[in-house]
Design a protein around this motif. Sequence first.
Motif, PDB file in Angstrom:
ATOM      1  N   ARG A   1      -6.693 -14.412 -16.545  1.00 61.74           N
ATOM      2  CA  ARG A   1      -7.803 -15.137 -15.909  1.00 61.74           C
ATOM      3  C   ARG A   1      -7.638 -16.656 -15.993  1.00 61.74           C
ATOM      4  O   ARG A   1      -7.805 -17.364 -15.006  1.00 61.74           O
ATOM      5  CB  ARG A   1      -9.114 -14.725 -16.576  1.00 61.74           C
ATOM      6  N   GLU A   2      -7.309 -17.165 -17.195  1.00 66.62           N
ATOM      7  CA  GLU A   2      -7.258 -18.610 -17.402  1.00 66.62           C
ATOM      8  C   GLU A   2      -6.047 -19.256 -16.735  1.00 66.62           C
ATOM      9  O   GLU A   2      -6.032 -20.466 -16.523  1.00 66.62           O
ATOM     10  CB  GLU A   2      -7.228 -18.933 -18.901  1.00 66.62           C
ATOM     11  N   TYR A   3      -5.006 -18.466 -16.434  1.00 67.90           N
ATOM     12  CA  TYR A   3      -3.773 -19.012 -15.863  1.00 67.90           C
ATOM     13  C   TYR A   3      -3.877 -19.118 -14.345  1.00 67.90           C
ATOM     14  O   TYR A   3      -4.644 -18.396 -13.693  1.00 67.90           O
ATOM     15  CB  TYR A   3      -2.564 -18.129 -16.179  1.00 67.90           C
ATOM     16  N   SER A   4      -3.057 -19.995 -13.794  1.00 64.67           N
ATOM     17  CA  SER A   4      -2.866 -20.028 -12.345  1.00 64.67           C
ATOM     18  C   SER A   4      -1.502 -19.412 -12.041  1.00 64.67           C
ATOM     19  O   SER A   4      -0.729 -19.100 -12.938  1.00 64.67           O
ATOM     20  CB  SER A   4      -2.915 -21.481 -11.841  1.00 64.67           C
ATOM     21  N   GLY A   5      -1.211 -19.232 -10.746  1.00 66.49           N
ATOM     22  CA  GLY A   5       0.143 -18.827 -10.367  1.00 66.49           C
ATOM     23  C   GLY A   5       0.246 -17.536  -9.595  1.00 66.49           C
ATOM     24  O   GLY A   5      -0.733 -17.034  -9.025  1.00 66.49           O
TER      25      GLY A   5
END
Length: 233
Positions: free
Chosen positions: A48-52
């Motif tokens: 959830r906290e990551y992008s990509g």
Amino acid sequence: GALLALNKPPGLPIVGRPGDLSLDALLPALRRHLGLAAELHVVKAPAREYSGLVLLSSCYHTTKKLQQFFTNARWRGQYPATYRAITVGVPAEEEGEICTGLCWQQQGDRAMVVPVPAPGRRSLARKDVKSTLTRYRVLSTVGGCALLQLQPRTAFPEQLQVHLTLLLCPALGDHKHSSHVGRVLGVPFFLTPETTPTRTQVLDEELLSRLGLSPQQLHHLPLHIHLQELVLP
């Protein structure tokens, strides 16, 4: 063919509660928008906290085959997922590996992922603790910050954030684990999670100025960990 890749913003969960915004809830609308006959499945996606990168598939068998590939790759010692992170601080070594045990620990009314530097055989056998490994490499540095390449060999919640704090270089925007890195006369050191409550990340005035943020806006700063690359068979 059956595969579709998207770039996910930070903060968007893969699965959410009914009525909440999540990637899973958006898939039917995405399918209609693209005019796809079959429904979409999530093959691989960052936390959830990551992008990509988010890898989707409209073929059930392709989804299962690729998910099995990612699982088997870890057993073969391969690194099919490559992340990028911006860190506050520069690692002492340009490249290396972070290896530690990780476990969930109850702290007050919340559960935290904490490192276990030397887990015993029994705790590993009972799966109370999981042995984890991340390979890292410094790609560039500027103004006391670094751009790192991260290749996790294992999968555990918040593994990359905890491993970066063990490097004494927490990820930019990590408001959960960055408080475990303290400084005395500018020298960083690790603080045990039991003695340091979670708080909004603290940045020096120079970095805040470069980011164009006030201290009151810091809690809006997203986590700067990005799933950059997936290697497929």
